[in-house]
Design a protein around this motif. Structure first.
Motif, short mmCIF file in Angstrom:
data_model
loop_
_atom_site.label_atom_id
_atom_site.label_comp_id
_atom_site.label_asym_id
_atom_site.label_seq_id
_atom_site.Cartn_x
_atom_site.Cartn_y
_atom_site.Cartn_z
N PHE A 9 -8.91 -0.24 6.49
CA PHE A 9 -8.37 1.07 6.75
C PHE A 9 -8.06 1.22 8.38
CE2 PHE A 9 -9.06 5.18 9.14
CZ PHE A 9 -8.01 6.05 8.43
N TRP A 41 -0.26 9.60 5.71
CA TRP A 41 -1.54 9.19 4.94
C TRP A 41 -1.27 8.00 4.23
CZ3 TRP A 41 1.98 13.00 3.61
CH2 TRP A 41 2.86 13.14 2.68
N THR A 42 -2.34 7.21 4.04
CA THR A 42 -2.37 6.00 3.14
C THR A 42 -3.16 6.08 1.98
OG1 THR A 42 -4.18 5.12 4.53
CG2 THR A 42 -1.93 5.01 5.31
N GLY A 43 -3.00 4.86 1.29
CA GLY A 43 -3.51 4.88 0.02
C GLY A 43 -5.03 4.33 0.31
N PRO A 44 -5.95 4.34 -0.57
CA PRO A 44 -7.50 4.15 -0.41
C PRO A 44 -7.62 2.62 0.20
CG PRO A 44 -6.79 3.97 -2.74
CD PRO A 44 -5.71 4.40 -1.93
N SER A 45 -8.63 2.80 0.94
CA SER A 45 -8.84 1.46 1.56
C SER A 45 -10.42 0.91 1.13
CB SER A 45 -8.95 1.48 3.17
OG SER A 45 -7.68 1.86 3.48
N ARG A 46 -10.74 -0.25 0.93
CA ARG A 46 -12.13 -0.76 0.41
C ARG A 46 -13.05 -0.80 1.70
NH1 ARG A 46 -9.62 -5.94 -2.33
NH2 ARG A 46 -8.28 -5.71 -0.56
N THR A 47 -12.81 -1.09 2.75
CA THR A 47 -13.42 -1.12 3.80
C THR A 47 -12.87 -0.47 5.16
OG1 THR A 47 -12.64 -3.07 4.68
CG2 THR A 47 -14.23 -3.38 3.21
N TRP A 48 -13.85 -0.24 6.11
CA TRP A 48 -13.42 0.49 7.40
C TRP A 48 -12.32 -0.43 8.11
CZ3 TRP A 48 -13.06 4.91 9.59
CH2 TRP A 48 -12.70 4.98 10.88
N THR A 103 0.89 -1.36 -0.03
CA THR A 103 0.29 0.02 0.05
C THR A 103 0.95 1.44 -0.16
OG1 THR A 103 -1.76 1.01 1.11
CG2 THR A 103 0.02 0.24 2.48
#
Length: 473
Positions: A55, A45-52, A33
């Motif tokens: 994340f 900051w991190t890249g996009p997450s599909r679910t909580w 990621t």
């Protein structure tokens, strides 16, 4: 490719690390990621997450890895050793000797043209601003008298304190001087107040210390100097025709008297250029095409084209008066920082098409007749622009900074100390700071195929001595 491998040890040594972005594998169960961090802002900051859950799991792993690293006492405080590094302590930071200021261009952004004309004095202040520094003993604090040319604006106190997150905070206050009266003259009370406001904003200033440190944008930095020297100096004597090398341009009060540029009475650096470029050393007549483009949004102070050589030579000239008119003046880094910064910022104008568009756009203002061809002043830029349009793209390009603060004899003496492996004396530290600044600028020019040179004062002529009784400041 590793970031460190892609950095230039000479061109990038004056830059500092501010943030990082990388792709990492946080665990065997998760895919790689993107993770970013800005230490000075305390932000990650991190890249996009599909679910909580994805994340929170990823964020927890990032924070754990950061905590493990912070607890590792063997970690390096300089992960990228090529660039300058911020200090976490003010210890050993002493003897401020120079202050550079860059007046923010956006300060009057959005105002009407009339208002911008009225505030043109700010640029004129930036052209001739100087600071006389009085350092406090045993620390980084100092006081400085702020001058607009020869006019004293006021006195400021600079005190540095360590912040809770390792940042350095500058407390800048106005010093009330006994017996001083704020008398209206060439500089109004309103102008003085605005100048002092700008000088009290730490984001607008750079402070140099004899210990080799630099204060910039809330941090004290230590540049990792390389054993490389800037050697592209061109030495021109200032004394044969009594050039007032501390005066950038001819003035009427504080106004740029463009109509007097190049007159016999004009002893400024602009006058030297207009009468003699490129034959400064011999003081021969100006040859080739020369146009002045000084002002806000300039491409350069002067643009010179020699269309008699093959290929033609395009030179962008940036001039700045010495912050001191004394014969025995020391080397100053701040005198070069602003003008070198302008040269790098306007480097794009070595492109003939961009330069042509820029000179056409502002060719009808007060500078419309600041054009010379083989020593003759022309009525407008038309013939210059027509010549430039026909040149084609096969051009040799060069960027020149004319700043006579450095004297040839002084630099030679410091180089002798460096040859003896002296790395700690104040003069050597100043020259190494200046080398770093100029080498970085040269690298920028080289990246666009342009040569880079600095013209300074050949303060001696073998077998001769400069005339006595020159004006000093």
């Amino acid at each position: 490719m590793e970031l460190e491998s892609s950095l230039d040890p000479l061109g990038d040594q004056s830059y500092f690390f501010s943030s990082v972005r990388s792709t990492v594998k946080l665990s065997e169960k998760l895919a790689s990621t993107v993770v970013g961090a800005s230490p000075s802002a305390g932000r990650i900051w991190t890249g996009p997450s599909r679910t909580w859950d994805e994340f929170t799991t990823g964020l927890n792993l990032v924070l754990r890895r950061a905590a493990d690293y912070m607890d590792d006492t063997s970690r390096s405080e300089t992960p990228i050793p090529i660039v300058a590094s911020p200090l976490t302590s003010l210890a050993n930071v002493e003897r401020a000797y120079d202050v550079a200021i860059i007046v923010p261009e956006q300060i009057h952004h959005g105002e009407s043209d009339a208002a911008k004309d009225e505030s043109r004095w700010l640029q004129q202040f930036g052209d001739t601003a100087r600071f006389e520094v009085t350092a406090a003993a045993g620390g980084p604090n100092f006081e400085a008298d702020v001058y607009w040319g020869d006019t004293k604006i006021g006195r400021l106190s600079y005190e540095f304190h360590q912040g809770p997150r390792g940042d350095v905070r500058a407390k800048i206050t106005i010093v009330k001087e006994q017996g001083s009266k704020d008398v209206e003259g060439e500089v109004s009370k309103k102008q003085k107040a605005e100048i002092l406001k700008i000088c009290r904003d730490a984001d607008n200033i750079t402070v140099y210390f004899d210990t080799g440190h630099t204060f910039s944008r809330g941090h004290i930095y230590e540049t990792r100097f390389r054993d490389a020297r800037f050697e592209d100096w061109e030495w021109v004597p200032m004394w044969p025709d009594k050039t007032e090398y501390w005066q950038e341009k001819p003035l009427d009060g504080k106004r740029f008297a463009v109509e007097n540029t190049g007159n016999e009475s004009d002893k400024s650096l602009f006058g030297l250029i207009a009468r003699h470029w490129p034959n400064l050393k011999s003081r021969g007549q100006q040859t080739g095409w020369l146009v002045c483009d000084d002002g806000a949004g300039e491409s350069a102070d002067f643009i010179h084209i020699d269309d008699k050589v093959k290929p033609s030579l395009l030179t962008l000239i940036h001039a700045k008066g010495s912050g001191s008119g004394k014969d025995g003046r020391d080397i100053s880094v701040s005198d070069y920082e602003v003008v070198v910064g302008q040269a790098v910022k306007n480097l794009r104008h070595v492109d003939r098409g961009l330069l042509l568009a820029k000179l056409k756009a502002n060719g009808s203002g007060v500078l419309k007749d600041a054009v010379w061809h083989n020593g003759k002043r022309l009525k407008n830029r038309d013939s210059f622009l027509a010549m430039l349009a026909k040149l084609g793209s096969n051009l040799e390009t060069k960027v020149v900074v004319l700043q006579p603060r450095v004297r040839e004899t002084v630099l030679e003496n410091v180089r002798e100390k460096m040859n003896k492996d002296d790395k700690t004396s104040a003069a050597v530290r100043r020259v190494r700071q200046l080398d770093a600044l100029l080498l970085a600028a040269r690298a920028n020019c080289f990246s666009l195929g342009a040569k880079f040179a600095v013209i300074a004062d050949a303060d001696r002529k073998r077998g001769s001595t400069p005339p006595a009784g020159r004006k000093r400041r």
